[in-house]
Design a protein around this motif. Structure first.
Motif, PDB file in Angstrom:
ATOM      1  N   ASP A   1      -4.573  -3.109  16.339  1.00 36.28           N
ATOM      2  CA  ASP A   1      -3.258  -2.251  16.630  1.00 36.28           C
ATOM      3  C   ASP A   1      -3.898  -1.712  18.164  1.00 36.28           C
ATOM      4  OD1 ASP A   1      -0.679  -3.006  15.030  1.00 36.28           O
ATOM      5  OD2 ASP A   1      -1.736  -1.177  13.493  1.00 36.28           O
TER       6      ASP A   1
ATOM      7  N   ILE B   1       0.863  -1.069  -0.026  1.00 40.76           N
ATOM      8  CA  ILE B   1      -0.194  -0.176   0.594  1.00 40.76           C
ATOM      9  C   ILE B   1       0.818   1.419  -0.326  1.00 40.76           C
ATOM     10  CG2 ILE B   1      -0.593   0.591   2.274  1.00 40.76           C
ATOM     11  CD1 ILE B   1      -3.269   1.288  -0.168  1.00 40.76           C
ATOM     12  N   THR B   2       2.553   1.614   0.598  1.00 38.92           N
ATOM     13  CA  THR B   2       2.652   1.948   0.576  1.00 38.92           C
ATOM     14  C   THR B   2       3.441   2.390  -0.855  1.00 38.92           C
ATOM     15  OG1 THR B   2       3.538   2.118   2.878  1.00 38.92           O
ATOM     16  CG2 THR B   2       4.889   2.854   1.628  1.00 38.92           C
TER      17      THR B   2
ATOM     18  N   ARG C   1       3.154  -7.271   6.435  1.00 36.39           N
ATOM     19  CA  ARG C   1       2.382  -8.047   7.535  1.00 36.39           C
ATOM     20  C   ARG C   1       1.994  -9.453   6.752  1.00 36.39           C
ATOM     21  NH1 ARG C   1      -2.872  -4.954   7.578  1.00 36.39           N
ATOM     22  NH2 ARG C   1      -4.637  -6.082   7.949  1.00 36.39           N
TER      23      ARG C   1
ATOM     24  N   ARG D   1       0.698  -5.432  17.171  1.00 37.19           N
ATOM     25  CA  ARG D   1      -0.447  -5.656  16.991  1.00 37.19           C
ATOM     26  C   ARG D   1      -0.691  -6.199  18.426  1.00 37.19           C
ATOM     27  NH1 ARG D   1      -2.741  -4.215  11.777  1.00 37.19           N
ATOM     28  NH2 ARG D   1      -4.073  -6.471  12.813  1.00 37.19           N
TER      29      ARG D   1
ATOM     30  N   VAL E   1       8.120   4.040   8.066  1.00 42.17           N
ATOM     31  CA  VAL E   1       6.497   3.633   7.828  1.00 42.17           C
ATOM     32  C   VAL E   1       6.785   1.607   7.630  1.00 42.17           C
ATOM     33  CG1 VAL E   1       6.893   3.682   5.090  1.00 42.17           C
ATOM     34  CG2 VAL E   1       4.548   3.232   6.565  1.00 42.17           C
ATOM     35  N   GLY E   2       5.478   1.610   8.668  1.00 42.09           N
ATOM     36  CA  GLY E   2       5.275  -0.159   8.122  1.00 42.09           C
ATOM     37  C   GLY E   2       5.382  -1.132   9.124  1.00 42.09           C
ATOM     38  N   GLU E   3       6.459  -0.603  10.626  1.00 37.03           N
ATOM     39  CA  GLU E   3       6.773  -1.439  11.622  1.00 37.03           C
ATOM     40  C   GLU E   3       7.182  -0.328  12.578  1.00 37.03           C
ATOM     41  OE1 GLU E   3      10.427  -3.260  11.291  1.00 37.03           O
ATOM     42  OE2 GLU E   3      10.459  -2.526   9.973  1.00 37.03           O
ATOM     43  N   PRO E   4       7.375  -0.735  14.285  1.00 31.98           N
ATOM     44  CA  PRO E   4       7.476   0.216  14.912  1.00 31.98           C
ATOM     45  C   PRO E   4       8.732  -0.244  14.627  1.00 31.98           C
ATOM     46  CG  PRO E   4       6.178  -1.578  16.208  1.00 31.98           C
ATOM     47  CD  PRO E   4       6.472  -1.793  14.471  1.00 31.98           C
TER      48      PRO E   4
ATOM     49  N   ASN F   1       5.298  -9.107  11.601  1.00 35.76           N
ATOM     50  CA  ASN F   1       5.190  -7.698  10.554  1.00 35.76           C
ATOM     51  C   ASN F   1       7.193  -8.722  11.138  1.00 35.76           C
ATOM     52  OD1 ASN F   1       5.943  -5.579   9.549  1.00 35.76           O
ATOM     53  ND2 ASN F   1       4.931  -4.595  10.039  1.00 35.76           N
TER      54      ASN F   1
ATOM     55  N   ASP G   1       7.965   9.276  12.033  1.00 37.78           N
ATOM     56  CA  ASP G   1       8.004   8.135  12.128  1.00 37.78           C
ATOM     57  C   ASP G   1       5.715   7.774  12.066  1.00 37.78           C
ATOM     58  OD1 ASP G   1       6.425   5.261  13.317  1.00 37.78           O
ATOM     59  OD2 ASP G   1       6.889   5.607  15.232  1.00 37.78           O
ATOM     60  N   THR G   2       5.633   7.856  10.827  1.00 35.52           N
ATOM     61  CA  THR G   2       4.044   7.458  10.095  1.00 35.52           C
ATOM     62  C   THR G   2       3.502   6.368  10.332  1.00 35.52           C
ATOM     63  OG1 THR G   2       4.475   6.536   7.865  1.00 35.52           O
ATOM     64  CG2 THR G   2       4.895   9.792   8.254  1.00 35.52           C
ATOM     65  N   TRP G   3       2.221   5.752  10.999  1.00 32.53           N
ATOM     66  CA  TRP G   3       1.292   5.120  11.369  1.00 32.53           C
ATOM     67  C   TRP G   3       0.558   4.746  10.163  1.00 32.53           C
ATOM     68  CZ3 TRP G   3      -3.682   4.713  12.418  1.00 32.53           C
ATOM     69  CH2 TRP G   3      -3.534   2.956  12.456  1.00 32.53           C
ATOM     70  N   TRP G   4      -0.153   3.808   9.680  1.00 32.52           N
ATOM     71  CA  TRP G   4      -1.113   3.712   9.536  1.00 32.52           C
ATOM     72  C   TRP G   4      -1.430   2.235   8.788  1.00 32.52           C
ATOM     73  CZ3 TRP G   4      -1.561   3.480   3.134  1.00 32.52           C
ATOM     74  CH2 TRP G   4      -0.116   4.048   2.699  1.00 32.52           C
ATOM     75  N   GLN G   5      -1.833   1.920   7.804  1.00 30.15           N
ATOM     76  CA  GLN G   5      -2.387   0.403   7.736  1.00 30.15           C
ATOM     77  C   GLN G   5      -3.467   0.806   5.922  1.00 30.15           C
ATOM     78  OE1 GLN G   5      -5.735  -0.408  10.486  1.00 30.15           O
ATOM     79  NE2 GLN G   5      -3.917  -1.542  11.152  1.00 30.15           N
ATOM     80  N   THR G   6      -3.052  -0.451   5.087  1.00 36.73           N
ATOM     81  CA  THR G   6      -3.411  -0.823   4.489  1.00 36.73           C
ATOM     82  C   THR G   6      -4.730  -0.553   3.907  1.00 36.73           C
ATOM     83  OG1 THR G   6      -2.502  -2.977   3.323  1.00 36.73           O
ATOM     84  CG2 THR G   6      -4.399  -2.919   2.092  1.00 36.73           C
TER      85      THR G   6
HETATM   86  C1  7RM Z   1       1.478   1.176   5.497  1.00 35.04           C
HETATM   87  C2  7RM Z   1       2.000  -0.587   6.435  1.00 35.04           C
HETATM   88  C3  7RM Z   1      -0.193  -2.117   8.643  1.00 35.04           C
HETATM   89  C4  7RM Z   1       0.676  -2.932  10.088  1.00 35.04           C
HETATM   90  C5  7RM Z   1      -0.293  -1.919  11.228  1.00 35.04           C
HETATM   91  C6  7RM Z   1       1.263  -1.667  12.276  1.00 35.04           C
HETATM   92  C7  7RM Z   1       2.059  -2.014  11.753  1.00 35.04           C
HETATM   93  C8  7RM Z   1       2.654   0.901  10.162  1.00 35.04           C
HETATM   94  C9  7RM Z   1       3.552   1.861  11.856  1.00 35.04           C
HETATM   95  C10 7RM Z   1       3.294   0.201  12.518  1.00 35.04           C
HETATM   96  C11 7RM Z   1       3.873   1.301  14.264  1.00 35.04           C
HETATM   97  C12 7RM Z   1       4.434   2.908  12.630  1.00 35.04           C
HETATM   98  N1  7RM Z   1       0.953  -1.241   5.881  1.00 35.04           N
HETATM   99  N2  7RM Z   1       2.758  -0.257  11.343  1.00 35.04           N
HETATM  100  N3  7RM Z   1       2.681   1.390  10.167  1.00 35.04           N
HETATM  101  N4  7RM Z   1       3.934  -0.137  14.057  1.00 35.04           N
HETATM  102  N5  7RM Z   1       4.232   2.107  13.331  1.00 35.04           N
HETATM  103  N6  7RM Z   1       4.692   4.285  12.418  1.00 35.04           N
HETATM  104  O1  7RM Z   1       2.253  -0.673   6.905  1.00 35.04           O
HETATM  105  O2  7RM Z   1      -1.036  -2.915   6.080  1.00 35.04           O
HETATM  106  O3  7RM Z   1       1.447  -3.540   5.157  1.00 35.04           O
HETATM  107  O4  7RM Z   1       0.870  -3.098   7.747  1.00 35.04           O
HETATM  108  O5  7RM Z   1       1.748  -2.116  10.495  1.00 35.04           O
HETATM  109  O6  7RM Z   1       1.024  -2.657  13.012  1.00 35.04           O
HETATM  110  O7  7RM Z   1      -1.047  -2.450  11.901  1.00 35.04           O
HETATM  111  S1  7RM Z   1       0.789  -2.666   6.014  1.00 35.04           S
END
Ligand code: 7RM
Length: 678
Positions: free
Chosen positions: A524, A331-332, A550, A539, A407-410, A545, A432-437
């Motif tokens: 989360d 998604i990124t 994911r 999570r 992005v993507g994980e902590p 992750n 540090d950007t948090w989001w999801q698909t």
């Molecule tokens: C963009 C993306 C989503 C899951 C999400 C979290 C983890 C994503 C962060 C994060 C901590 C962040 N989409 N996650 N960003 N955890 N800090 N900045 O990654 O659908 O593939 O994953 O990833 O658990 O629910 S994803």
């Protein structure tokens, strides 16, 4: 290889043209038309952070309606901004509106500044980058769209894109958008079986792929994987094959040479006028059960959210070179390589290589050579590079950088500090950007914010405009106040949110809207600091992750279930220094055997072929039994405690069918550790 003159010309035109090293600024006209108005780039009404934040919080729907009118090019205006019922998992935005996403990403910019660079394809081999202008990308897109049409792809049809990142793969996405087809991009690292599963679930009519891919100096046999996958996919009528390398691959009955067709195709393609809520794409992502889910995003709301977050989180200014190194298979890549930047008329880097090819200086060499202004990547790569030492960074000029994103994980504190001080020389904003698909775009990030507002290391901190985060306790009650933790939910719909899971709306409702009625549940957990900032804690379900990828532990377990000698498995995530998390598998054998090493290797091969290489467990431990409750549920919580060696906090083990199993597993783990360290 016998190339006809025409074919040779086409190949030149599409894969090696324009010649490497063309100077990006030549022919740019973007600097004179900065700050575009409606339909130029995402634009907020007059005001400032405080005004927008206040308006978005007070009246999210009114806020989004105004921004949607000012930002997107509409064929016809919407009559209702939002119609939503979160308890039943519905949200529809900009009803009655019609538009075409490819027109927003291409034609509107071509009309004003056709020679502006849309894409810089940073190919695997350093120094061979290719610049593609908006006019050229529109040309590619239209030819590809007309080719799809010629072979019977119509509005609403599903098309799988199994390609490495390139201008042609971006054109493939936009070509689908142009004719109203629905793309589903499948990451090029996925196995034939994963590809087939996604094609079958979505009922794709066609696949677009490359003969081969190139990554880190190695060849990826993409067409071969597609051949294997489509054997079991009766819905596939055509496979369009583009040439990434000069090597010839076997072409079968339903295979079509993409470049040859595109060379013959018309370079003009009338865009299909789409309803705001028609599906734009499906993107498969992992959940806590074995089967990946096809997340559905629609046209207007998704595009608007991707564009607005791209502009305001990263402070993208016209003329900047935006470098998001994610693959388009995630998604990124969709939101911050393709749709957000292109809707804003930005110059977006397509990174085909790896962080360590040909050496660990690659990212920073690219930053220097392409003069990247915003660099957006994953913590796993930062942790990897950090171990190689700062000489690799310092060798290159990074003065073009203004903003860094993760992005993507902590992101752990050590990686954050290194990214900020070493890469960014302490003068760039690190986000540090948090989001999801499922959220379509960034939901929590330190920017936008008041000017010079503080940024706390390794924390996503502030909700984007119109995002209302809420924390919930175990009883489903909203947790008020600060310095508190809970399940992270979002209280109001936003335009970028997923609309459903393809073919299974009930699963959508169950996964995201059932646990906390009236709210979107992210899966989360989060902590709200004393000052009211958000920190994601991880999570709360069985999703792990690995290197920012994911994955459901159940997917790995399901794959391993194919092994005849292994009746039971349990997979958990464990902290991994570089990958963030790794997979640790506990397995039970059908009968005692001296061949456990063979079985472990077979299990690894099964996981690689059924899912992908990155999903292969790092550790496989044979145990006599798994810890189960009396009702037969595997207590993964205990397994996690064993390998993180938090034995003092095992918690309640009274529901175990036989509590002595804990000691048994502990002993097995201790032996395993001694053996691996000796
Ligand atoms: C963009 C993306 C989503 C899951 C999400 C979290 C983890 C994503 C962060 C994060 C901590 C962040 N989409 N996650 N960003 N955890 N800090 N900045 O990654 O659908 O593939 O994953 O990833 O658990 O629910 S994803």
């Amino acid at each position: 290889m016998a190339l006809t003159a025409a074919r040779a010309r086409v190949l030149r035109a599409l894969s090696r043209w324009p010649p490497p090293g063309r100077v990006p600024v030549a022919g740019w006209s973007c600097r004179s038309d900065a700050g575009g108005s409606a339909g130029g780039s995402a634009e907020l009404p007059p005001g400032g952070y405080g005004v927008w934040q206040e308006q978005a919080a007070r009246d999210p729907v009114g806020f989004w309606a105004e921004v949607a009118r000012g930002t997107l090019c509409w064929d016809s205006p919407f009559h209702t901004a939002c119609q939503a019922g979160l308890p039943v998992g519905t949200a529809r935005w900009f009803l009655g509106g019609r538009l075409n996403v490819s027109v927003n990403c291409l034609d509107q910019h071509v009309n004003k500044s056709p020679n502006r660079v849309a894409l810089i394809w940073e190919r695997d081999e350093p120094g061979t980058e290719v610049y593609v202008t908006y006019r050229e990308l529109l040309d590619l897109t239209c030819r590809l769209a007309n080719t799809l049409k010629k072979y019977g792809i119509e509005k609403g049809d599903k098309v799988a894109i199994y390609m490495t990142v390139s201008p042609l793969s971006v054109a493939a996405m936009l070509a689908c958008a142009r004719i109203g087809a629905v793309h589903t991009v499948i990451f090029a690292g996925f196995s034939a079986e994963s590809l087939a599963g996604r094609i079958m679930d979505s009922g794709c009519k066609a696949v677009i792929t490359y003969n081969q891919g190139v990554r880190g100096g190695r060849i990826i046999e993409m067409k071969k994987t597609v051949d294997e996958a489509v054997k079991s996919c009766p819905s596939i009528r055509h496979v369009f094959v583009a040439q990434r390398t000069d090597n010839k691959v076997q072409m079968g009955d339903c295979d079509i040479s993409l470049e040859e067709e595109m060379a013959k195709a018309d370079s003009v393609c009338t865009p299909e006028s789409m309803d705001s809520e028609d599906t734009l794409f499906l993107l498969y992502t992992s959940g806590s059960t074995g089967k990946p889910k096809g997340i559905v995003h629609t046209q207007a709301g998704y595009l608007l959210y991707a564009a607005l977050t791209h502009k305001y989180v990263f402070d993208y200014q016209q003329g900047d070179v935006f470098g998001c190194v994610a693959d388009i298979g995630w998604i990124t890549g969709h939101s911050y390589v393709v749709y957000g930047p292109l809707c804003n008329g930005a110059t977006s880097v397509l990174f085909e290589s790896t962080p360590v090819y040909p050496d660990p200086g690659r990212y920073w060499e690219v930053v220097q050579r392409l003069k990247v202004n915003q660099f957006y990547g994953a913590p796993t790569a930062i942790r990897l590079l950090l171990n190689h030492g700062e000489e690799w960074v310092k060798r290159y000029d990074r003065s073009s950088l203004k903003t860094l994103g993760s992005v993507g994980e902590p992101i752990n504190n050590e990686a954050w500090q290194w990214f900020y001080h070493v890469v960014g020389e302490g003068r760039c904003t690190l986000l540090d950007t948090w989001w999801q698909t499922e959220t379509g775009g960034i939901c929590i990030a330190p920017r936008p914010s008041e000017e010079n507002a503080e940024i706390v290391p390794a924390m996503a901190m502030r909700p984007f405009f119109g995002i209302i985060p809420v924390l919930m306790d175990e009883n489903g009650k909203v947790v008020e106040g600060n310095d508190v933790s809970g399940a992270l939910c979002i209280a109001h719909p936003w335009p970028g949110m997923a609309r459903t899971i393809y073919g299974d709306h009930q699963r959508f409702v169950d996964a995201y809207f059932k646990a906390y009625p009236g709210y979107y549940f992210t899966g989360d957990g989060a902590y709200r600091t004393k000052k009211g900032y958000y920190q994601i804690t991880g999570r709360m379900d069985d999703v792990i992750n690995i290197s920012g990828h994911r994955l459901g532990t159940a997917e790995i377990e399901d794959a391993m279930a194919d092994h005849a000698e292994v009746p039971e498995t349990a997979v958990i995530g464990y902290p991994h220094k570089i990958k963030g998390e790794g997979a640790f598998a506990f397995i039970v054998l059908k009968e005692p055997t001296a061949h456990t090493d063979r079985i472990k290797e077979e299990l690894k091969a099964i996981v690689a072929s059924k899912i992908a290489k990155y999903a292969v467990p790092d550790h496989i431990l044979v145990v006599k039994r798994l810890p189960k409750t009396r009702s037969g549920k595997i207590m993964r919580r205990l397994l996690r405690k064993v390998i993180t060696e938090e034995l003092s906090s095992m918690g309640d083990t009274t529901t175990l069918d036989d509590p002595s199993v804990v000691k048994e597993i502990l002993d097995a783990y201790q032996k395993y550790k001694e053996k691996s360290s000796s």
